[in-house]
Design a protein around this motif. Structure first.
Motif, PDB file in Angstrom:
ATOM      1  N   ASN A  68       0.818  -1.213   0.000  1.00 31.66           N
ATOM      2  CA  ASN A  68       0.000   0.000   0.000  1.00 31.66           C
ATOM      3  C   ASN A  68       0.851   1.263   0.000  1.00 31.66           C
ATOM      4  N   THR A  69       1.942   1.234  -0.730  1.00 30.42           N
ATOM      5  CA  THR A  69       2.786   2.416  -0.841  1.00 30.42           C
ATOM      6  C   THR A  69       2.688   2.947  -2.257  1.00 30.42           C
ATOM      7  N   TRP A  70       2.266   4.190  -2.354  1.00 30.93           N
ATOM      8  CA  TRP A  70       2.040   4.802  -3.661  1.00 30.93           C
ATOM      9  C   TRP A  70       3.082   5.891  -3.878  1.00 30.93           C
ATOM     10  N   VAL A  71       3.731   5.841  -5.040  1.00 28.55           N
ATOM     11  CA  VAL A  71       4.835   6.777  -5.264  1.00 28.55           C
ATOM     12  C   VAL A  71       4.603   7.597  -6.534  1.00 28.55           C
ATOM     13  N   ARG A  72       4.764   8.921  -6.388  1.00 31.54           N
ATOM     14  CA  ARG A  72       4.702   9.807  -7.556  1.00 31.54           C
ATOM     15  C   ARG A  72       6.094  10.388  -7.800  1.00 31.54           C
ATOM     16  N   PHE A  73       6.515  10.386  -9.063  1.00 29.72           N
ATOM     17  CA  PHE A  73       7.806  10.985  -9.414  1.00 29.72           C
ATOM     18  C   PHE A  73       7.547  12.388  -9.941  1.00 29.72           C
ATOM     19  N   LEU A  74       8.027  13.395  -9.234  1.00 25.72           N
ATOM     20  CA  LEU A  74       7.656  14.773  -9.578  1.00 25.72           C
ATOM     21  C   LEU A  74       8.463  15.311 -10.752  1.00 25.72           C
ATOM     22  N   ASP A  75       9.477  14.544 -11.168  1.00 22.71           N
ATOM     23  CA  ASP A  75      10.182  14.872 -12.399  1.00 22.71           C
ATOM     24  C   ASP A  75      10.953  16.186 -12.352  1.00 22.71           C
ATOM     25  N   GLU A  76      11.297  16.618 -11.179  1.00 28.58           N
ATOM     26  CA  GLU A  76      12.140  17.811 -11.071  1.00 28.58           C
ATOM     27  C   GLU A  76      12.898  17.732  -9.757  1.00 28.58           C
ATOM     28  N   PRO A  77      14.042  18.427  -9.664  1.00 27.01           N
ATOM     29  CA  PRO A  77      14.786  18.424  -8.407  1.00 27.01           C
ATOM     30  C   PRO A  77      14.088  19.288  -7.367  1.00 27.01           C
ATOM     31  N   PHE A  78      14.642  19.332  -6.156  1.00 26.93           N
ATOM     32  CA  PHE A  78      14.085  20.201  -5.125  1.00 26.93           C
ATOM     33  C   PHE A  78      14.234  21.643  -5.540  1.00 26.93           C
ATOM     34  N   LYS A  79      13.121  22.386  -5.483  1.00 26.82           N
ATOM     35  CA  LYS A  79      13.171  23.783  -5.902  1.00 26.82           C
ATOM     36  C   LYS A  79      12.608  24.666  -4.809  1.00 26.82           C
ATOM     37  N   LEU A  80      13.110  25.884  -4.770  1.00 28.49           N
ATOM     38  CA  LEU A  80      12.671  26.843  -3.771  1.00 28.49           C
ATOM     39  C   LEU A  80      12.010  28.018  -4.487  1.00 28.49           C
ATOM     40  N   PRO A  81      10.740  28.338  -4.120  1.00 29.99           N
ATOM     41  CA  PRO A  81      10.111  29.516  -4.726  1.00 29.99           C
ATOM     42  C   PRO A  81      10.703  30.790  -4.124  1.00 29.99           C
ATOM     43  N   ASP A  85       9.320  38.678  -0.975  1.00 31.70           N
ATOM     44  CA  ASP A  85       8.582  38.447   0.267  1.00 31.70           C
ATOM     45  C   ASP A  85       9.285  37.497   1.231  1.00 31.70           C
ATOM     46  N   ILE A  86      10.371  36.856   0.810  1.00 29.57           N
ATOM     47  CA  ILE A  86      11.039  35.939   1.744  1.00 29.57           C
ATOM     48  C   ILE A  86      11.683  36.691   2.905  1.00 29.57           C
ATOM     49  N   MET A  87      11.923  37.980   2.726  1.00 27.66           N
ATOM     50  CA  MET A  87      12.567  38.762   3.776  1.00 27.66           C
ATOM     51  C   MET A  87      11.710  38.780   5.036  1.00 27.66           C
ATOM     52  N   GLY A  88      12.368  38.506   6.176  1.00 25.74           N
ATOM     53  CA  GLY A  88      11.645  38.525   7.445  1.00 25.74           C
ATOM     54  C   GLY A  88      10.880  37.245   7.734  1.00 25.74           C
ATOM     55  N   ARG A  89      11.014  36.235   6.856  1.00 24.94           N
ATOM     56  CA  ARG A  89      10.250  35.009   7.032  1.00 24.94           C
ATOM     57  C   ARG A  89      11.088  33.889   7.657  1.00 24.94           C
ATOM     58  N   VAL A  90      10.382  32.881   8.177  1.00 29.28           N
ATOM     59  CA  VAL A  90      11.051  31.709   8.748  1.00 29.28           C
ATOM     60  C   VAL A  90      10.560  30.470   7.999  1.00 29.28           C
ATOM     61  N   PHE A  91      11.507  29.665   7.483  1.00 30.98           N
ATOM     62  CA  PHE A  91      11.154  28.470   6.718  1.00 30.98           C
ATOM     63  C   PHE A  91      11.756  27.238   7.366  1.00 30.98           C
ATOM     64  N   ASN A  92      11.241  26.051   6.963  1.00 30.75           N
ATOM     65  CA  ASN A  92      11.911  24.830   7.382  1.00 30.75           C
ATOM     66  C   ASN A  92      12.941  24.449   6.331  1.00 30.75           C
ATOM     67  N   GLY A  93      13.571  23.295   6.518  1.00 31.59           N
ATOM     68  CA  GLY A  93      14.660  22.918   5.633  1.00 31.59           C
ATOM     69  C   GLY A  93      14.254  22.725   4.186  1.00 31.59           C
ATOM     70  N   SER A  94      12.973  22.419   3.928  1.00 30.80           N
ATOM     71  CA  SER A  94      12.552  22.233   2.551  1.00 30.80           C
ATOM     72  C   SER A  94      11.957  23.501   1.974  1.00 30.80           C
ATOM     73  N   GLY A  95      12.014  24.597   2.711  1.00 30.33           N
ATOM     74  CA  GLY A  95      11.542  25.864   2.187  1.00 30.33           C
ATOM     75  C   GLY A  95      10.067  26.131   2.423  1.00 30.33           C
ATOM     76  N   LEU A  96       9.426  25.322   3.305  1.00 31.66           N
ATOM     77  CA  LEU A  96       8.027  25.593   3.642  1.00 31.66           C
ATOM     78  C   LEU A  96       7.991  26.498   4.866  1.00 31.66           C
ATOM     79  N   PRO A  97       6.981  27.377   4.937  1.00 33.79           N
ATOM     80  CA  PRO A  97       6.960  28.327   6.058  1.00 33.79           C
ATOM     81  C   PRO A  97       6.764  27.615   7.394  1.00 33.79           C
ATOM     82  N   ARG A  98       7.436  28.104   8.440  1.00 30.95           N
ATOM     83  CA  ARG A  98       7.184  27.588   9.776  1.00 30.95           C
ATOM     84  C   ARG A  98       6.859  28.726  10.711  1.00 30.95           C
ATOM     85  N   ASP A  99       6.407  29.856  10.160  1.00 32.02           N
ATOM     86  CA  ASP A  99       6.016  30.987  10.993  1.00 32.02           C
ATOM     87  C   ASP A  99       4.516  31.211  10.931  1.00 32.02           C
ATOM     88  N   GLY A 100       3.767  30.206  10.407  1.00 30.39           N
ATOM     89  CA  GLY A 100       2.319  30.312  10.414  1.00 30.39           C
ATOM     90  C   GLY A 100       1.765  31.204   9.328  1.00 30.39           C
TER      91      GLY A 100
END
Lengths: 460, 610
Positions: A68-81, A85-100
């Motif tokens: 029951n493991t389903w895998v999607r290949f996203l066909d691109e490397p890790f990317k950061l948008p 607006d990134i100024m003053g923000r806090v992100f996690n290691g994958s670039g997702l916001p962790r400041d709510g």
């Protein structure tokens, strides 16, 4: 391909999943994996062949089955948008916001691995950055575009020193306003992360800081992405938006340990102390992203912080770092125990680019010679101190006793300073001459006779 | 045409029959380049010089039909190439600040026209053998680039172009080979990097390479055509010393290979070389220099190739009759690249993960240095200087210990010296040179017959002071006799006045052999005068107080190599400085004074004349 979910896992073990029968998957592509409970995990293709694709799962293979493991290949490397607006923000290691706050939406998404800078495109770092810390500015000057790590040890105040540099660092001249900070912490404790956040807040620089945090209890593989995401943001700020960026990364030891952990899972041949043979290349990929580029206004200056395991500077992590970075600021336990802050051990510390960023047109004409003289006089003074410990201070000659006094004053007054004390380079150099004046002029052969006449207090 | 079967880091498995091991391949839609390192049935295993992310199984692959080769011809000097000889300046213009993958730019510019002057002896109908000089191109003002016949050609010259301007794409001649085939000749040719270029025979190396660095030339000389290693932990000034050698050495061509090192260091070389002038010709240094750069963040497989690219270009200039110096910084990174690839191939690691063939590969590489009689009957040399970066500064690690067995000159850098800012931090006890005897002949003939004796005396003095320093560290300086204290002082004088050399100081950065010897002789003369006085009973303390000693420490940076007259005047005045003391003690000899004790007695003696 992006929208197809495959259920062809043939084996799962130690963080690695093998997928069968998925033709044409790109090496290095990002993967999304949905387990039997519907939870989403992410991963990376580390080996691609038509009949078997090896996927590294960041969150590990615990509680995973094959059926029951389903895998999607996203066909691109890790990317950061990326956007302003990134100024003053806090992100996690994958670039997702962790400041709510909401995620960054941008058409400008970049591969976090970057591409190597053409050596022909580099501009040599020359401009002096004033940190307000005498031991750094006076003797191990930082220049714009340099990578200068802080070598520390457990329990030493490297975080406080790093925070002080972030608060005080500025360029001499009119460009002070264009200075921003990218801060990345990996494997950091919650307390450390809070310390930095509060320290930036108090000094009012928070809106000029972009933070990437991966805490000690978060996935290890994400630790490998955190500095790359941070550096991608730094490159955007520096070379697209023309900022002078100071990147502070802590703690490189946690990063290297994460790399070792992953390498062991992959079955790579270990070199020294179990670290993989490519630790040097991997660290270089990060550190070499600092620098300046011809015809671009911005720059990336990097201060990686690392704690030396057992204070051992020959341990692979500080050792390989030292071979890549342009010098190092070494913090020492002995000075710290004597209550000297910042406890910069100046003799093993070094800034390789210092010679080109100081002196006549940058700081002051006597700076190179004064720095060299301080090193030499202090090195001699330490020899005398070692001798005094053996034969007793009473047996020393007058000259030797004066040298000892110099060493003490140098440590207390020159190296030691307040955590909020921001010394200008002129103050630092004048202080240096005050101390050198404790020594007879004819023992100061690293400074010129003209400088002696001008600055030595006892020369007249 | 074949296709990709599997991608694993820089290693790619291809379905590509009939390829030869070592052959170049072009892989995938991006056109990434690599080389075949193994065959198994119809599959070939290739290592790629570029990052493989984004490659997919099923994409195309093709064999190119030749091994990794370099283009050799006019346009090499002053250029900066990557590890597989892509011209980085041109790549920058074409693909921007970052090195895009799959960029294909010829190594040498095709549109430049060079003024070719044929060699008068080459007439149509004459026999032509590989290595023969066809003519020449004045590439830079200081370097005349000789156009060579490709090494493997043997036949009859059918025609050779007259003097005129030609681009690399225009043929300048035709040759009829022994088997009847006719081949065109161009201003350039290709040569596979892993094969040493042929020569007639090896010569003895006899002439020292003058680097202008006193600790190297005077104490641990290297000969033109010799092999040297510079091991040192980080921060010991390895790169600085190599750059000093690249700047000031009296070779005609300098090749600087940055193998897995810092990007900013290469930028430093690129920016500073055009501004510096060659002390031997007065022309900008960049005219005789070329750089091969694979910085630490560039792909690791190309790093392994980079030192071969460098040494092949060095051999090519050697074959033109030039003295070439190649500096490889650092061979440790090259060895690590070897280890990384070996690890991915699953080869059995021996010491610290390195493959078993590390020692033989290193030896084969260093053996490409040497002074030779070229195929054309000329004489040229390749001097090889390799930096070694031992982990933790431990000289017993595999790369350093293997290198030490191969090379003749060992310039060991010491962390302790560097920490005390004693630069260049070459450790005078750990270093060695197997070329002292040969160098001595040259110094005796060209500078001074006493060079060998004085060098040995200075080294003895340094070794003696090391012993004494150990005693001082235990019991203090007061326990030494006057003679011992004077030895210590004189050694200090040699360290500070001769061995220390400031690379950033305009005057001190380069010292001619004459200046080096003048300083050595002068400092030793001060020592001998002092020794005589001490033996007469003068206390070392009085000698140490002489202003002459601190003055002599500054001489090195007060007189440049061109104006030695003023320095010689100061040297001539040395005996005068000792005269007053000599007067005093020559007339009051005190042979009964014992060691140590004597000092206290004489200190009370009413003798101070100040």
């Amino acid at each position: 391909m992006k929208n197809i979910e495959f259920r062809t896992a043939t084996s799962a073990q130690g963080g690695l999943v093998v997928m069968g029968g998925v033709p044409g998957v790109a090496a290095g592509s990002r993967v999304q994996l949905r387990d039997h409970a519907g939870r989403i995990r992410s991963g990376l293709v580390i080996r691609a062949a038509d009949d078997a694709v090896l996927v590294e799962v960041f969150e590990g293979t615990d509680a995973l089955d094959l059926e029951n493991t389903w895998v999607r290949f996203l066909d691109e490397p890790f990317k950061l948008p990326l956007s302003r607006d990134i100024m003053g923000r806090v992100f996690n290691g994958s670039g997702l916001p962790r400041d709510g706050r909401p995620p960054i939406i941008s058409a400008d998404r970049r591969d976090i691995n970057g591409e190597p800078l053409n050596p022909a495109a580099r501009a040599y770092p020359r401009e002096f950055i004033q940190t307000g810390i005498s031991a750094i500015d006076g003797m191990n000057s930082l220049t714009r575009g340099q990578k200068l790590p802080i070598f520390s040890g457990g329990g030493l105040p490297h975080n406080r020193v790093a925070a002080q540099i972030v608060r005080q660092a500025r360029l001499l001249g009119e460009e002070a306003a264009e200075f921003v900070v990218v801060f990345a912490a990996f494997g950091a404790s919650h307390a450390d992360a809070r310390f930095f956040q509060e320290s930036f807040e108090e000094s009012g620089v928070l809106n000029k800081v972009v933070m990437f945090l991966n805490l000690a209890d978060e996935p290890v593989i994400e630790r490998l992405l955190t500095p790359r995401a941070a550096l991608t943001a730094a490159e955007y700020l520096a070379f697209d938006l023309d900022y002078h960026v100071l990147v502070v990364m802590t703690d490189m030891t946690a990063y290297a340990e994460a790399l070792r952990e992953v390498a062991v899972l992959r079955g790579d041949v270990p070199a020294r102390k179990g670290y993989p043979g490519y630790l040097y290349s991997d660290l270089a990929e990060l550190y070499e992203r600092a620098g300046r580029i011809k015809n671009r206004r911005g720059s990336i200056t990097m201060i990686p912080v690392l704690s030396m395991p057992s204070d051992d500077i020959t341990h692979p992590i500080p050792d390989l770092t030292g071979y890549i970075t342009e010098g190092q600021i070494v913090l020492g336990r002995e000075l710290a125990n004597q209550g000297v802050y910042p406890p910069v051990t100046v003799l093993p510390s070094l800034s390789r680019l210092m010679k080109d960023g100081i002196g006549k047109n940058f700081t002051r004409e006597d700076h190179p010679h004064v720095a060299s003289q301080l090193f030499s006089s202090y090195a001699k003074a330490l020899e005398v101190r070692g001798l005094a410990a053996i034969i007793g201070a009473e047996e020393l000659s007058d000259a030797d006793r004066r040298t000892l006094e110099f060493a003490d004053a140098f440590e207390r007054r020159f190296i030691g300073q307040g955590e909020d004390e921001d010394r200008s380079i002129h103050e630092t150099l004048n202080l240096a001459w005050d101390l050198l004046s404790m020594l007879p002029p004819d023992t100061l052969i690293r400074v010129s006779e003209v400088e002696l006449a001008k600055y030595h207090k006892g020369a007249a | 045409m074949g296709k990709i079967l599997e991608i694993n880091g820089p290693l790619v498995k291809l379905e590509l029959p009939q390829t030869v091991i070592g052959e170049q391949v072009r892989v995938g839609r991006m056109g990434l380049v690599g080389e075949v390192i193994g065959r198994d049935g119809d599959t070939a295993l290739a290592q790629l010089y570029e990052d493989t992310a984004g490659l997919r199984p099923g994409e195309v692959a093709e064999g190119l039909g030749w091994p990794l080769s370099v283009e050799l011809g006019p346009g090499l000097l002053g250029a900066i190439f990557d590890g597989v000889q892509r011209p980085l300046q041109a790549v920058w213009e074409q693909s921007g600040d970052r090195i895009a993958r799959g960029v294909a730019v010829p190594a040498l510019p095709r549109d430049t026209r060079w003024h070719f002057v044929p060699e008068p002896a080459r007439q149509a109908g004459s026999a032509l053998i590989g290595g023969d000089v066809l003519g020449s191109v004045q590439e830079t003002e200081s370097i005349r680039h000789r156009i060579l016949t490709p090494p493997l050609i043997r036949g009859e010259l059918l025609e050779l172009a007259p003097e005129g301007d030609y681009s690399l794409e225009e043929a300048i001649g035709r040759v009829k080979l022994a088997d009847g085939r006719i081949e065109k000749l161009y201003l350039f040719h290709r040569w596979p990097v892993r094969t040493p270029r042929p020569f007639r025979q090896r010569d003895h190396a006899v002439v020292p390479l003058i680097t202008g660095q006193r600790i190297l030339d005077t104490f641990y000389p290297l000969l033109k055509g010799g092999k040297a290693a510079i091991p040192g932990p980080f921060g010991a000034g390895k790169t600085m010393l190599q750059q000093q050698i690249a700047r000031w050495c009296n070779a005609e061509i300098v090749i600087y290979v940055g193998c897995g090192e810092r990007g900013n260091e290469l930028t430093d070389v690129l920016e500073s070389m055009p501004l510096l002038t060659d002390p031997h010709t007065g022309r900008p240094l960049m005219e005789r220099t070329l750089l091969v750069a694979n910085t630490s963040n560039m792909p690791v497989v190309a790093r392994e190739a980079s030192i071969y690219v460098g040494i092949t270009i060095a051999e090519y200039f050697r074959d033109q009759g030039y003295d070439v110096v190649m500096v490889a910084d650092s061979t440790s990174r090259w060895a690590e690249a070897l280890r990384e690839v070996a690890g991915r191939l699953g080869q059995m690691p021996v010491e610290e993960g390195y493959p078993a063939y590390l020692g033989s590969r290193l030896a084969a590489f260093y053996e490409r240095a040497g002074r030779v009689e070229t195929c054309a009957g000329d004489h040229g040399s390749v001097t090889l200087i390799g930096a070694v970066s031992p982990p933790g500064g431990d000289f017993s690690e595999p790369v350093t210990s293997h290198t030490k067995e191969i090379i003749q000159t060992f310039w060991a850098l010491s962390k302790e010296l560097a920490d005390a800012r004693h630069y260049p931090a070459v450790d005078w006890l750990e270093s060695f040179s197997g070329y002292v005897g040969s160098a001595a002949k040259w110094w005796a003939q060209h500078v001074d017959p006493n060079w060998e004796r004085d060098r040995a005396e200075a080294l003895d003095l340094l070794a003696a002071s090391e012993e004494l320093q150990r005693i001082v560290n235990l019991v203090g300086v007061e326990a030494l006799s006057s003679e011992q204290r004077w030895t210590l002082e004189a050694a200090g004088l040699i360290k500070e006045g001769l061995l220390q050399q400031a690379a950033t100081d305009e005057v001190d950065s380069f010292a001619s052999p004459e200046k080096q010897y003048a300083l050595l002789a002068a400092l030793l003369e001060i020592y001998r005068h002092g020794l005589k006085l001490v033996k007469l009973g003068a206390p070392a303390r009085r000698l140490i107080q002489m202003p002459l000693l601190s003055q002599a420490r500054r001489w090195k940076s007060q007189h440049s190599s061109d104006e030695l007259a003023a320095l010689k005047a100061k040297i001539a005045a040395i005996p005068d400085a000792f005269e007053p003391l000599l007067q005093e003690y020559a007339h009051h000899p005190s042979p009964l004074r014992g060691e140590g004790q004597g000092e206290r007695v004489s200190a009370q003696a009413p003798g101070s004349q100040t």
